[in-house]
Write a protein that holds these residues in place. Structure first.
Motif, PDB file in Angstrom:
ATOM      1  N   LYS A 275      19.169  49.842  41.685  1.00 58.86           N
ATOM      2  CA  LYS A 275      18.747  51.245  41.773  1.00 58.86           C
ATOM      3  C   LYS A 275      17.311  51.452  41.290  1.00 58.86           C
ATOM      4  O   LYS A 275      16.828  52.585  41.262  1.00 58.86           O
TER       5      LYS A 275
ATOM      6  N   ILE B  12      46.027  44.668  39.455  1.00 58.38           N
ATOM      7  CA  ILE B  12      46.520  43.319  39.745  1.00 58.38           C
ATOM      8  C   ILE B  12      48.040  43.323  39.843  1.00 58.38           C
ATOM      9  O   ILE B  12      48.630  42.791  40.795  1.00 58.38           O
TER      10      ILE B  12
ATOM     11  N   PRO C 298      42.273  47.763  35.594  1.00 59.34           N
ATOM     12  CA  PRO C 298      42.256  46.474  36.301  1.00 59.34           C
ATOM     13  C   PRO C 298      43.589  45.732  36.230  1.00 59.34           C
ATOM     14  O   PRO C 298      44.042  45.151  37.223  1.00 59.34           O
TER      15      PRO C 298
ATOM     16  N   PRO D 201      39.006  38.653  38.818  1.00 66.81           N
ATOM     17  CA  PRO D 201      40.300  38.169  38.314  1.00 66.81           C
ATOM     18  C   PRO D 201      41.443  38.413  39.297  1.00 66.81           C
ATOM     19  O   PRO D 201      42.359  37.598  39.404  1.00 66.81           O
TER      20      PRO D 201
ATOM     21  N   GLU E 298      44.478  35.871  40.523  1.00 69.19           N
ATOM     22  CA  GLU E 298      45.885  36.199  40.304  1.00 69.19           C
ATOM     23  C   GLU E 298      46.670  36.178  41.620  1.00 69.19           C
ATOM     24  O   GLU E 298      47.814  35.729  41.648  1.00 69.19           O
TER      25      GLU E 298
ATOM     26  N   GLN F 107      27.706  50.680  46.147  1.00 60.61           N
ATOM     27  CA  GLN F 107      27.113  51.509  45.082  1.00 60.61           C
ATOM     28  C   GLN F 107      27.984  52.723  44.780  1.00 60.61           C
ATOM     29  O   GLN F 107      27.469  53.804  44.500  1.00 60.61           O
TER      30      GLN F 107
ATOM     31  N   ASP G 249      30.108  59.499  41.200  1.00 62.61           N
ATOM     32  CA  ASP G 249      29.501  58.878  42.380  1.00 62.61           C
ATOM     33  C   ASP G 249      28.374  59.717  42.973  1.00 62.61           C
ATOM     34  O   ASP G 249      27.577  59.213  43.757  1.00 62.61           O
TER      35      ASP G 249
ATOM     36  N   ASP H 245      31.468  35.985  43.973  1.00 63.94           N
ATOM     37  CA  ASP H 245      32.117  35.745  42.683  1.00 63.94           C
ATOM     38  C   ASP H 245      33.537  36.300  42.755  1.00 63.94           C
ATOM     39  O   ASP H 245      33.722  37.505  42.949  1.00 63.94           O
TER      40      ASP H 245
ATOM     41  N   ASP I 171      21.621  49.505  36.588  1.00 65.20           N
ATOM     42  CA  ASP I 171      21.872  48.861  37.882  1.00 65.20           C
ATOM     43  C   ASP I 171      20.535  48.434  38.475  1.00 65.20           C
ATOM     44  O   ASP I 171      19.759  49.270  38.943  1.00 65.20           O
TER      45      ASP I 171
ATOM     46  N   ARG J 151      37.267  33.429  32.724  1.00 63.72           N
ATOM     47  CA  ARG J 151      37.609  32.575  33.867  1.00 63.72           C
ATOM     48  C   ARG J 151      36.384  31.786  34.337  1.00 63.72           C
ATOM     49  O   ARG J 151      36.502  30.651  34.793  1.00 63.72           O
TER      50      ARG J 151
ATOM     51  N   GLU K  41      41.998  41.455  28.323  1.00 66.55           N
ATOM     52  CA  GLU K  41      42.696  42.446  29.141  1.00 66.55           C
ATOM     53  C   GLU K  41      42.645  41.943  30.579  1.00 66.55           C
ATOM     54  O   GLU K  41      41.547  41.644  31.090  1.00 66.55           O
ATOM     55  N   LEU K  42      43.786  41.835  31.220  1.00 69.14           N
ATOM     56  CA  LEU K  42      43.862  41.320  32.584  1.00 69.14           C
ATOM     57  C   LEU K  42      42.926  42.114  33.504  1.00 69.14           C
ATOM     58  O   LEU K  42      42.985  43.341  33.552  1.00 69.14           O
ATOM     59  N   GLY K  43      42.072  41.392  34.203  1.00 68.03           N
ATOM     60  CA  GLY K  43      41.193  42.030  35.188  1.00 68.03           C
ATOM     61  C   GLY K  43      39.913  42.611  34.628  1.00 68.03           C
ATOM     62  O   GLY K  43      39.075  43.099  35.379  1.00 68.03           O
ATOM     63  N   SER K  44      39.727  42.548  33.311  1.00 70.62           N
ATOM     64  CA  SER K  44      38.544  43.158  32.698  1.00 70.62           C
ATOM     65  C   SER K  44      37.322  42.260  32.857  1.00 70.62           C
ATOM     66  O   SER K  44      37.415  41.121  33.315  1.00 70.62           O
TER      67      SER K  44
ATOM     68  N   TYR L 100      32.513  53.963  44.035  1.00 73.63           N
ATOM     69  CA  TYR L 100      33.851  53.508  43.644  1.00 73.63           C
ATOM     70  C   TYR L 100      34.414  52.481  44.631  1.00 73.63           C
ATOM     71  O   TYR L 100      35.280  51.680  44.287  1.00 73.63           O
TER      72      TYR L 100
ATOM     73  N   ASP M 166      37.839  39.207  30.956  1.00 78.06           N
ATOM     74  CA  ASP M 166      38.695  38.281  31.710  1.00 78.06           C
ATOM     75  C   ASP M 166      37.840  37.490  32.704  1.00 78.06           C
ATOM     76  O   ASP M 166      37.935  36.255  32.789  1.00 78.06           O
ATOM     77  N   ALA M 167      36.976  38.199  33.437  1.00 79.60           N
ATOM     78  CA  ALA M 167      36.122  37.526  34.424  1.00 79.60           C
ATOM     79  C   ALA M 167      35.211  36.512  33.738  1.00 79.60           C
ATOM     80  O   ALA M 167      35.016  35.396  34.233  1.00 79.60           O
TER      81      ALA M 167
ATOM     82  N   PRO N 102      26.627  45.747  48.095  1.00 74.06           N
ATOM     83  CA  PRO N 102      27.361  46.720  47.292  1.00 74.06           C
ATOM     84  C   PRO N 102      27.357  48.106  47.933  1.00 74.06           C
ATOM     85  O   PRO N 102      26.355  48.533  48.498  1.00 74.06           O
TER      86      PRO N 102
ATOM     87  N   ASP O  82      40.082  49.867  40.938  1.00 80.08           N
ATOM     88  CA  ASP O  82      40.000  49.857  39.462  1.00 80.08           C
ATOM     89  C   ASP O  82      38.629  50.296  38.951  1.00 80.08           C
ATOM     90  O   ASP O  82      38.140  49.803  37.936  1.00 80.08           O
TER      91      ASP O  82
ATOM     92  N   GLU P 167      28.313  38.580  46.095  1.00 81.24           N
ATOM     93  CA  GLU P 167      27.744  37.246  45.804  1.00 81.24           C
ATOM     94  C   GLU P 167      28.823  36.171  45.797  1.00 81.24           C
ATOM     95  O   GLU P 167      28.587  35.052  45.350  1.00 81.24           O
TER      96      GLU P 167
END
Lengths: 287, 367
Positions: A140, B308, B304, B356, B360, B339, A116, B353, A137, A190, A180-183, B341, A186-187, B337, B294, B351
């Motif tokens: 940035k 969940i 992730p 997952p 859930e 920017q 970070d 969106d 990004d 969905r 993989e759940l949440g990856s 963690y 996955d997104a 954001p 995550d 936005e």
């Protein structure tokens, strides 16, 4: 016909005056444009300042790289503090190529920084570039310059090795797909669920999803190439198809005042893509 | 005599040009955005304790505020915690501006949500020059109490839960001074009676302590457990109706056993024990922050899928803890954001969106 100064004609004259008044701003704008053009032509821009970062690298022979070595297979360190991984190899390749055309051999000096804090440390000149599996990004781009991408970490369509019919994700319409759940995969699934009518099955790890693919529980998996390569090396029987479903470009960042350094980085990356050296790095570190 | 009509004619022509320009502008300009509260909605959920901390302090556009709460409701959450900075609402002493806060509260309520208001952020006029917004001198406690009272009065019947301060056991949340549970207890002793005098039904929530393993004597923080006990020792018991708790899981699963030497979700049970030991068994705990992150690189993050799984389990634990009233996890969405963690704590992107985890939780809450 003799012109008569009737009230009607007087109005016409008045309208002409209005038109001439209306053209005045246009004339002013046109003059302004001419003046600007004259300024630009007669007083050309001063040549850009030399890239001080690049000059310093050449002078001192040290390329300082910011890195968070906690992300295998891109960068890790062992118990003795020795760094290894794809990014380390890439940084070393950059300086190897630069050294060929430099009077002073150039070496890499890695500067450990928490992920970070990488951008702030770059901005405050703690090092010259970030090479740390950094995702591109767009937000940035006001602050830094990004190199050409050297890896796409986005999810790909993975199928069984013997599958010759699945070419794109449209081919898995109505079929069982593992993620993989949440990856990110996955997104993505969905998001396309309603159109593709997927029988979406979630797993706790990408390896679980790929194992389900191998065993025939699902027809395809959306997973990234790092997970795929890891699984393929250990268990095999699966292959990626096509390009990434979602782009997650991995790039190098430099400061905005280092365009020459950026150009030098891009030149090496492009050459590595052309002559297969990048593929060799993938084979060495990702498989 | 002849010049007058000419002048008039010119004037009329000029007016025509102005009118044309105005029409062109009216046609070219986008129409004003019309956002209505809409019909009264109800949250459909199998777990009425599910909540989220929203982040609307910096959200300017009203449609986004509305959309935010619509998505919270559709996820199956009944509770929202929102931050109402004192400086924004009382920019000058005695002068209140409720405009933005009203928009937030009204939209939340119209979506059937219950708002928990977190209050803090000291205005310039109430603190010494060059001090930070978390610095409040004891001499200014009455000014803060007045603000909280005015807030309670203004939102009477709309906001019934007020969190007094945030994480006072951290040095930087206490004006970069040494943390002082007795001083915080005195703050409660000033604020509580004044609010109750005006709005007796409002619930005053104390604490919102940061879970931390800071060693004794640390200049940065005090253990949340020690701090709570010290609050009781300083006589805080009769000056709060419920405790706000922060329940972060870091890398541990939701079921990880509580221990004073671990930061995990069930550390909340240790806070509860201290309350019981101090004769406050009847008081409820409101989890006003918590959850998992995550981020792929952060050392306190989980995968992730783990995030969940742990989140759903945490909501289920809260459902079964009769002493927990609400479980609002950090954070539903950021307006932009972070920017860092922090972006990986959210349920929805800036936005809108849904991640997952959103789907859930929705599946869990509406099954």
């Amino acid at each position: 016909m003799k012109f008569k100064n009737t009230p009607r004609n007087r109005n016409q004259v008045s309208s002409r005056n209005l038109v001439s008044i209306g053209t005045l701003p246009l004339v002013i704008v046109a003059l302004g444009v001419c003046a600007w053009l004259a300024f630009v032509l007669w007083f050309p821009k001063p040549p850009p300042k030399p890239d001080a970062t690049w000059l310093r690298i050449l002078e001192t022979g040290v390329f300082r790289v910011g890195i968070d070595p906690s992300f295998p297979p891109f960068e890790s360190d062992d118990a003795q503090g020795n760094l290894y991984g794809l990014d380390i190899a890439l940084a070393n390749e950059l300086v190897r190529v630069w050294s060929l055309n430099s009077e002073t051999p150039i070496r890499v000096e890695f500067v450990y920084t928490g992920f970070d804090g990488l951008y702030d440390a770059l901005k405050t000149r703690q090092f010259d570039a970030i090479i740390s599996a950094l995702p591109y990004d767009p937000k940035k781009t006001e602050d830094v310059l990004f190199s050409h991408s050297y890896f796409n970490a986005g999810p790909h369509l993975i199928v069984r090795a013997e599958d010759t019919t699945t070419k794109t994700y449209y081919d898995v319409m109505g079929k069982a797909v593992g993620v993989e759940l949440g990856s990110t995969g996955d997104a993505f699934a969905r998001r396309w669920q309603r159109r593709l009518k997927l029988d979406l099955r979630t797993y706790h790890t990408p390896a679980d999803a790929l194992r389900a693919l191998r065993w025939g529980e699902v027809d395809a998996v959306f997973a990234d190439l790092i997970a795929f390569n890891d699984f393929a090396r250990r268990e095999g029987g699966v292959k990626p198809v096509g390009s990434a479903l979602v782009n997650e470009f991995i790039v190098i960042a430099v400061r905005k005042d280092a365009p020459t350094l950026l150009g030098q980085i891009n030149a090496v990356i492009d050459a590595m893509k052309q002559d297969g050296r990048l593929e060799q790095l993938y084979a060495e570190w990702l498989q | 005599m002849k010049t007058l009509p000419r002048v008039l004619h010119g004037l009329v022509r000029a007016l025509q040009i102005v009118a044309l320009a105005a029409m062109a502008y009216a046609l070219a300009a986008p129409p004003p955005i019309l956002v209505t509260l809409g019909p009264q909605r109800v949250v459909h959920t199998t777990n009425p304790k599910i909540g989220v901390h929203t982040r609307l302090t910096d959200e300017v556009e009203e449609w986004k505020i509305k959309k935010n709460f619509e998505m919270v409701r559709e996820m199956g959450a009944s509770w929202v915690v929102e931050y109402f900075p004192w400086e924004y609402l009382e920019p000058e002493e005695g002068s209140f501006d409720w405009t933005h806060a009203d928009i937030v509260v009204n939209h939340a309520r119209r979506q059937g949500l219950t708002v928990i208001a977190r209050l803090g952020f000291v205005p310039r006029w109430a603190r010494p020059r060059d001090s930070v917004t978390s610095y409040l001198d004891e001499a200014r406690y009455p000014a803060f109490a007045l603000f909280v009272t005015e807030f309670a009065r203004h939102f009477a019947g709309r906001v019934q839960h007020l969190v007094i301060w945030n994480e006072p056991n951290l040095n930087f949340e206490w004006g970069y001074r040494g943390v002082d549970p007795a001083a915080y207890a005195r703050m409660l002793q000033v604020v509580y009676p004044r609010v109750k005098e005006v709005e007796p039904s409002v619930q005053i929530l104390a604490g919102a302590l940061a879970p931390t393993l800071a060693p004794a004597g640390s200049v940065d923080a005090m253990s949340d457990l020690d701090y709570l006990q010290a609050m009781y020792a300083a006589g805080a018991r009769d000056y709060f109706d419920a405790l706000a708790a922060h329940a972060y899981g870091w890398t541990a699963p939701a079921d990880d056993a509580p221990s004073p030497r671990r930061v995990n979700f069930r550390r909340t049970e240790l806070l509860r024990e201290i309350m019981v030991q101090n004769g406050d068994a009847h008081k409820r705990i409101f989890i006003t922050e918590g959850g998992w992150n995550d981020h792929p690189r952060w050392t306190k993050a989980v995968h992730p899928a783990e995030r969940i799984t742990y989140t759903l389990r945490a909501y289920e634990l809260c459902k079964n803890w009769e002493w927990v009233e609400a479980c609002a996890l950090w954070a539903f969405r950021y307006p932009f954001p972070a920017q860092s963690y922090l972006d990986y704590f959210t349920f929805v992107t800036p936005e809108f969106d849904p991640k997952p985890i959103y789907y859930e939780v929705q599946k869990y809450a509406t099954k």
